[in-house]
Motif scaffolding. Structure first.
Motif, PDB file in Angstrom:
ATOM      1  N   TYR A  99      29.171  28.179  41.913  1.00 12.13           N
ATOM      2  CA  TYR A  99      30.391  28.224  42.725  1.00 12.13           C
ATOM      3  C   TYR A  99      31.571  27.597  41.980  1.00 12.13           C
ATOM      4  O   TYR A  99      32.678  28.163  41.949  1.00 12.13           O
ATOM      5  CB  TYR A  99      30.154  27.493  44.052  1.00 12.13           C
ATOM      6  CG  TYR A  99      31.378  27.441  44.935  1.00 12.13           C
ATOM      7  CD1 TYR A  99      31.744  28.539  45.711  1.00 12.13           C
ATOM      8  CD2 TYR A  99      32.174  26.302  44.991  1.00 12.13           C
ATOM      9  CE1 TYR A  99      32.873  28.503  46.515  1.00 12.13           C
ATOM     10  CE2 TYR A  99      33.307  26.258  45.788  1.00 12.13           C
ATOM     11  CZ  TYR A  99      33.649  27.361  46.556  1.00 12.13           C
ATOM     12  OH  TYR A  99      34.768  27.319  47.338  1.00 12.13           O
ATOM     13  N   VAL A 100      31.341  26.435  41.368  1.00  8.69           N
ATOM     14  CA  VAL A 100      32.403  25.744  40.629  1.00  8.69           C
ATOM     15  C   VAL A 100      32.892  26.607  39.466  1.00  8.69           C
ATOM     16  O   VAL A 100      34.097  26.725  39.209  1.00  8.69           O
ATOM     17  CB  VAL A 100      31.912  24.372  40.124  1.00  8.69           C
ATOM     18  CG1 VAL A 100      32.929  23.742  39.177  1.00  8.69           C
ATOM     19  CG2 VAL A 100      31.635  23.445  41.299  1.00  8.69           C
ATOM     20  N   LEU A 101      31.956  27.239  38.752  1.00  9.34           N
ATOM     21  CA  LEU A 101      32.332  28.085  37.611  1.00  9.34           C
ATOM     22  C   LEU A 101      33.126  29.296  38.065  1.00  9.34           C
ATOM     23  O   LEU A 101      34.102  29.697  37.415  1.00  9.34           O
ATOM     24  CB  LEU A 101      31.074  28.504  36.847  1.00  9.34           C
ATOM     25  CG  LEU A 101      30.364  27.389  36.077  1.00  9.34           C
ATOM     26  CD1 LEU A 101      28.964  27.823  35.666  1.00  9.34           C
ATOM     27  CD2 LEU A 101      31.172  26.984  34.846  1.00  9.34           C
ATOM     28  N   CYS A 102      32.722  29.907  39.177  1.00 10.48           N
ATOM     29  CA  CYS A 102      33.473  31.044  39.722  1.00 10.48           C
ATOM     30  C   CYS A 102      34.881  30.606  40.120  1.00 10.48           C
ATOM     31  O   CYS A 102      35.858  31.329  39.893  1.00 10.48           O
ATOM     32  CB  CYS A 102      32.752  31.618  40.941  1.00 10.48           C
ATOM     33  SG  CYS A 102      31.260  32.551  40.555  1.00 10.48           S
ATOM     34  N   LYS A 103      34.992  29.436  40.701  1.00 11.22           N
ATOM     35  CA  LYS A 103      36.291  28.924  41.119  1.00 11.22           C
ATOM     36  C   LYS A 103      37.197  28.676  39.913  1.00 11.22           C
ATOM     37  O   LYS A 103      38.381  29.010  39.932  1.00 11.22           O
ATOM     38  CB  LYS A 103      36.086  27.637  41.914  1.00 11.22           C
ATOM     39  CG  LYS A 103      37.320  27.118  42.649  1.00 11.22           C
ATOM     40  CD  LYS A 103      36.959  25.909  43.476  1.00 11.22           C
ATOM     41  CE  LYS A 103      38.183  25.337  44.191  1.00 11.22           C
ATOM     42  NZ  LYS A 103      38.651  26.203  45.280  1.00 11.22           N
ATOM     43  N   ARG A 104      36.615  28.104  38.854  1.00 12.81           N
ATOM     44  CA  ARG A 104      37.398  27.833  37.648  1.00 12.81           C
ATOM     45  C   ARG A 104      37.880  29.117  36.987  1.00 12.81           C
ATOM     46  O   ARG A 104      39.023  29.236  36.545  1.00 12.81           O
ATOM     47  CB  ARG A 104      36.550  27.041  36.651  1.00 12.81           C
ATOM     48  CG  ARG A 104      36.394  25.578  36.990  1.00 12.81           C
ATOM     49  CD  ARG A 104      35.594  24.885  35.906  1.00 12.81           C
ATOM     50  NE  ARG A 104      35.275  23.516  36.270  1.00 12.81           N
ATOM     51  CZ  ARG A 104      34.448  22.743  35.570  1.00 12.81           C
ATOM     52  NH1 ARG A 104      33.869  23.220  34.474  1.00 12.81           N
ATOM     53  NH2 ARG A 104      34.206  21.510  35.966  1.00 12.81           N
ATOM     54  N   LEU A 105      36.984  30.092  36.906  1.00  5.84           N
ATOM     55  CA  LEU A 105      37.327  31.355  36.249  1.00  5.84           C
ATOM     56  C   LEU A 105      38.066  32.314  37.171  1.00  5.84           C
ATOM     57  O   LEU A 105      38.539  33.365  36.736  1.00  5.84           O
ATOM     58  CB  LEU A 105      36.051  32.030  35.721  1.00  5.84           C
ATOM     59  CG  LEU A 105      35.291  31.287  34.620  1.00  5.84           C
ATOM     60  CD1 LEU A 105      33.995  32.003  34.289  1.00  5.84           C
ATOM     61  CD2 LEU A 105      36.150  31.158  33.376  1.00  5.84           C
ATOM     62  N   LEU A 109      32.131  36.312  41.611  1.00  6.60           N
ATOM     63  CA  LEU A 109      30.675  36.238  41.470  1.00  6.60           C
ATOM     64  C   LEU A 109      30.285  36.140  40.005  1.00  6.60           C
ATOM     65  O   LEU A 109      30.904  36.768  39.148  1.00  6.60           O
ATOM     66  CB  LEU A 109      30.055  37.516  42.076  1.00  6.60           C
ATOM     67  CG  LEU A 109      28.551  37.646  42.118  1.00  6.60           C
ATOM     68  CD1 LEU A 109      27.958  36.647  43.108  1.00  6.60           C
ATOM     69  CD2 LEU A 109      28.150  39.067  42.527  1.00  6.60           C
ATOM     70  N   LEU A 110      29.285  35.313  39.728  1.00  4.88           N
ATOM     71  CA  LEU A 110      28.659  35.264  38.410  1.00  4.88           C
ATOM     72  C   LEU A 110      27.153  35.288  38.611  1.00  4.88           C
ATOM     73  O   LEU A 110      26.625  34.629  39.502  1.00  4.88           O
ATOM     74  CB  LEU A 110      29.041  33.983  37.658  1.00  4.88           C
ATOM     75  CG  LEU A 110      30.469  33.862  37.112  1.00  4.88           C
ATOM     76  CD1 LEU A 110      30.701  32.453  36.585  1.00  4.88           C
ATOM     77  CD2 LEU A 110      30.715  34.878  36.005  1.00  4.88           C
ATOM     78  N   THR A 111      26.463  36.046  37.787  1.00  3.11           N
ATOM     79  CA  THR A 111      25.007  36.030  37.840  1.00  3.11           C
ATOM     80  C   THR A 111      24.494  34.727  37.229  1.00  3.11           C
ATOM     81  O   THR A 111      25.249  33.970  36.605  1.00  3.11           O
ATOM     82  CB  THR A 111      24.420  37.220  37.073  1.00  3.11           C
ATOM     83  OG1 THR A 111      24.761  37.080  35.678  1.00  3.11           O
ATOM     84  CG2 THR A 111      24.942  38.547  37.601  1.00  3.11           C
ATOM     85  N   TYR A 112      23.207  34.468  37.384  1.00  2.00           N
ATOM     86  CA  TYR A 112      22.601  33.270  36.794  1.00  2.00           C
ATOM     87  C   TYR A 112      22.825  33.240  35.274  1.00  2.00           C
ATOM     88  O   TYR A 112      23.304  32.230  34.727  1.00  2.00           O
ATOM     89  CB  TYR A 112      21.123  33.247  37.151  1.00  2.00           C
ATOM     90  CG  TYR A 112      20.380  31.954  36.844  1.00  2.00           C
ATOM     91  CD1 TYR A 112      20.921  30.951  36.032  1.00  2.00           C
ATOM     92  CD2 TYR A 112      19.115  31.731  37.370  1.00  2.00           C
ATOM     93  CE1 TYR A 112      20.235  29.781  35.758  1.00  2.00           C
ATOM     94  CE2 TYR A 112      18.421  30.553  37.109  1.00  2.00           C
ATOM     95  CZ  TYR A 112      18.979  29.588  36.300  1.00  2.00           C
ATOM     96  OH  TYR A 112      18.295  28.435  36.040  1.00  2.00           O
TER      97      TYR A 112
END
Length: 458
Positions: A99-105, A109-112
């Protein structure tokens, strides 16, 4: 190219795969990835909970009495709860990191695998060189693990159907023949195209599973021996097998991530009373109960699946074999969805989408994966050891070590807590994951080799 430019370029590639929002210099930007998801067939909270229960209530719970036989009653009780907490915590930090990575980028959605790459690029500079290979490594672990589950399911259904049907035949059929007969039905269940359509099957499977649990408990409580006849603590050599079996049983990381990614309201997944905690609470409770009571009832006679201890002479025992066979057969479609999704959507679709009948290639892939799991089941029909091997090898990495690495990277360098307690905690989790992977895999492989060498397939 400088390390910083490489990092920025790779992160930009991840962003460009999705309809990302323009970046903001404001760190408190209110971009919420959950509100920007566009899932073709989203699942409701109830459907997600049903899938989670089905994803975790497979052959693993029926193997828990044997796990308790290996670990002992006291050790089994305590460590099953601890492993359940560990699995739940690992899933929480994985979902939160994504979630944090999606928010930053600013992507929905990002897969594993994509999350692992983005995390390594966000972490210490020493990790950046591993970013390119990390998605492939995660995908390999996910595919091997999910195919391992499918292989275990093939063995389970074949063994139980053989036990159910053989007494009605003039002469018993070989287990290999039952396995081959099941090939076509398994291809059909894996041909269900998405999780939304699988939800009714999972609901039916859950009903059958809980019905069979009721009958199993009837047998368990019908003639409980003295608890004093059972050992409380197992051997150190056997503990890695217990760890692998319990981890396999409790941790369904591939299915969990796929479910969270396909939710209609993903905000409901985490939290104290979210779908994840509710599901894992009941799952852990059921596993502890089944393991403790099953080993208490059958002692050293406990087999790799408790259904094999019931016999097949009376109607209720036959009903258990039938219900569990159908339930696990249905679960094959859910577990097989993950490797199909990874292999098709990540690697094959972009190369084959130009074909007029690309869907034929997808369904060919589904059939090939079923054939692979059936062939493995034919050559190595050791149910309990397969469970331990895949649990220790894949889930120690996917469910413990990798989420801890992502947690470090996402919080690097100034969010690691007072006196770096988060860093210390995550390093300990990584070490635990590596230790579980090495010791559990070694013990399971050694037992598989030993049993194959003496022709013992029990």
């Amino acid at each position: 190219m400088s390390a910083e430019n490489y990092k920025l370029e790779e992160l930009e590639k991840l962003k460009n795969k999705y309809d990302s929002e323009p970046e903001s210099n404001d760190p408190s930007s209110n971009y919420d990835p959950h509100e920007h998801r566009n899932v073709p067939h989203p699942t409701t909270n109830t459907e997600t909970l049903i899938h989670m229960l089905k994803g975790c209530l497979g052959t693993g719970i029926l193997a828990m009495p044997e796990a308790f036989k290996i670990a002992g009653l006291a050790n089994g009780f305590i460590f099953t709860i601890l492993i359940g907490i560990l699995c739940t915590y690992g899933l929480h930090i994985l979902v939160q990191a994504q979630y944090v990575l999606c928010k930053r980028l600013r992507v929905p959605l990002l897969t594993y695998p994509e999350s692992m790459k983005a995390a390594l690029l966000s972490g210490p500079s020493a990790f950046h060189k591993f970013a390119d290979m990390s998605p492939y490594l995660v995908d390999v672990f996910l595919i091997v693990y999910q195919l391992g589950i499918c292989c275990v399911y093939v063995i389970f259904v074949a063994v139980n159907v053989k036990k159910l049907v053989d007494e009605y035949l003039p002469e018993p059929m070989a287990l290999e023949l039952y396995t081959l007969i099941l090939l076509a039905p398994f291809i059909l269940i894996l041909s269900v195209p998405n999780l939304k359509w699988l939800a009714p099957f999972s609901f039916i499977s859950n009903l059958l599973t809980f019905g069979s649990f009721g009958i199993i408990l009837y047998y368990v409580f019908s003639d409980l021996p003295s608890v004093e006849d059972h050992h409380l603590v197992g051997t150190l050599y056997g503990f890695p097998l217990f760890f692998g079996t319990t981890l396999f049983a409790l941790e369904a990381v591939g299915v969990v991530i796929a479910l969270e990614n396909n939710m209609k309201t993903p905000k409901s997944f985490g939290g104290y009373f979210g779908v994840l905690n509710i599901a894992m609470f009941f799952i852990t409770l059921l596993y502890v109960g089944m393991g403790f009571l099953g080993y208490w009832r059958y002692g050293e006679e406990t087999r790799s699946s408790i259904t094999l201890n019931l016999g097949n002479k009376d109607l209720l025992a036959k009903l258990v074999l039938g219900l569990n066979s159908v339930a696990i057969f249905i679960s094959y479609g859910l577990q097989g969805f993950v490797p199909v999704d990874i292999m098709w959507n990540t690697y094959l679709f972009k190369r084959l989408s130009h074909l007029k009948h690309a869907w034929i290639c997808e369904y060919t892939l589904r059939a090939v994966l079923v054939i692979v799991t059936v062939l493995l089941g034919l050559f190595i029909p050791l149910l309990g050891l397969f469970i331990s091997l895949f649990g220790a090898f894949c889930l120690s990495a996917l469910g413990i070590a990798f989420p801890a690495i992502m947690d470090i990277c996402v919080k690097w360098p100034d969010q690691l807590g007072y006196k770096y307690w988060i860093l210390i905690k995550d390093v300990l989790l990584i070490l635990l994951g590596v230790l579980g992977l090495l010791s559990g895999s070694y013990s399971a492989i050694a037992e598989i080799v030993r049993k194959l060498s003496i022709g013992d397939y029990s």
